[in-house]
Write an enzyme that holds these catalytic residues in place. Structure first.
Site, mmCIF file in Angstrom:
data_model
loop_
_atom_site.group_PDB
_atom_site.id
_atom_site.type_symbol
_atom_site.label_atom_id
_atom_site.label_comp_id
_atom_site.label_asym_id
_atom_site.label_seq_id
_atom_site.Cartn_x
_atom_site.Cartn_y
_atom_site.Cartn_z
ATOM 1 C CB SER A 151 -0.893 0.013 1.244
ATOM 2 O OG SER A 151 -1.538 1.264 1.411
ATOM 3 C CE1 TYR A 164 -3.965 -2.439 5.153
ATOM 4 C CE2 TYR A 164 -3.009 -0.289 4.654
ATOM 5 C CZ TYR A 164 -3.481 -1.526 4.237
ATOM 6 O OH TYR A 164 -3.450 -1.850 2.893
#
Length: 299
Positions: A151, A164
């Site tokens: 990401s 995350y």
């Protein structure tokens, strides 16, 4: 080669001035920034590709939702023998796509070690490590490629995302280490860093965000509730809802990036399928001093 094309003349762009001073000699100065209203032009060409044949096998994790299902169908159409879902033994392991991932939001004081941090790390980080270690001998024999879908938040963190972000930073580091190790043996490693695709990956819907937020608030210690207050907490949740509703629904840039990593003789180390805002912010955050990026995006 990556370049940028302005949508308007620089003189017509909105400006932001950053003032600074030298604490040693007292000198003062300023930097003038134009807003990121320009279009990044990605001139990378997906060249040096090979035509995969039916004997080439690839394992795709996280098949049940998000990028996984679309990616598996696309790779199958390209001629790959696709194994999707759980790790299984295959005769010729030409590629691995670590795509499985979950997410959780919340400030550091709002999120618990268990289950929040542990669950996210178990899938995003340790799942990637375990899957790669299990499949790596087959990849090495086939001089294949290991791809991890990370990401942009593995390169730049943001508030309300520690569970995350730390796992994605870990995936980036693990992939770099692995790339150094397998290169002398002919293996390849690539990382795909998507931007905001929450609208497609279904990690968060409005009902799920509210359910997580209500449970989080109910489980907070009384002292933390008093320190932050419900108004601040609700504002953080509202920002999360806005972020999740603003993502792209077109996953084709991610699919193309993963496919190129698997089929190219010389894949890029990192791919950046993301919108213009994310593209600019990631480069400012990773290439400029932290004091400058903090002043632009935090202060």
């Amino acid at each position: 080669m990556l370049t940028a094309r302005f949508s308007r003349p620089p003189s017509q762009l909105p400006r932001k001035t950053l003032n600074f001073s030298d604490r040693v000699n007292g000198a003062r100065g300023s930097l003038l920034f134009h807003s990121a209203s320009f279009v990044p032009v990605d001139r990378r060409t997906y060249a040096a590709s090979v035509n995969p044949v039916g004997s080439k096998a690839v394992l795709v994790t996280g098949f049940d939702s998000g990028f996984g299902f679309s990616l598996a169908k696309h790779l199958h159409s390209e001629g790959f023998l696709v194994f999707a879902g759980y790790l299984m033994k295959v005769r010729d392991g030409s590629g691995l796509v670590n795509n499985a991932g979950i997410s959780m939001f919340g400030d550091v004081e709002f999120t618990s070690m268990e289950p929040t941090y542990k669950e996210v790390a178990e899938v995003n980080l340790w799942g990637t490590v375990r899957g790669t270690k299990s499949f790596l001998p087959l990849i090495q024999r086939a001089t294949g490629c290991a791809v991890s879908v990370s990401s942009r938040l593995g390169r730049m963190a943001h508030a309300a995302g520690p569970p995350y972000c730390i796992t994605r930073f870990g995936v980036e580091a693990f992939s770099d280490c692995l790339r150094y190790e397998v290169h002398p043996l002919g293996g390849k490693v690539g990382v795909v860093e998507p931007g905001n695709f929450n609208a497609t990956t279904s990690l968060y819907g409005a009902e799920r965000i509210q359910a997580i937020a209500n449970k989080m608030w109910d489980e907070l210690p009384e002292g933390v509730r008093k320190d932050y207050g419900r108004k601040y907490f609700d504002e953080r949740v509202a920002k999360m809802e806005t972020y999740c509703n603003s993502g792209s629904t077109d996953t084709s840039p991610v699919i193309r990036a993963v496919t190129h990593t698997l089929t190219s003789a010389t894949p890029y180390t990192r791919y950046h399928p993301m919108n213009h805002y994310c593209w600019v912010r990631m480069r400012i955050t990773t290439h400029l001093p932290g004091a400058i990026s903090d002043r632009i995006y935090i202060h």
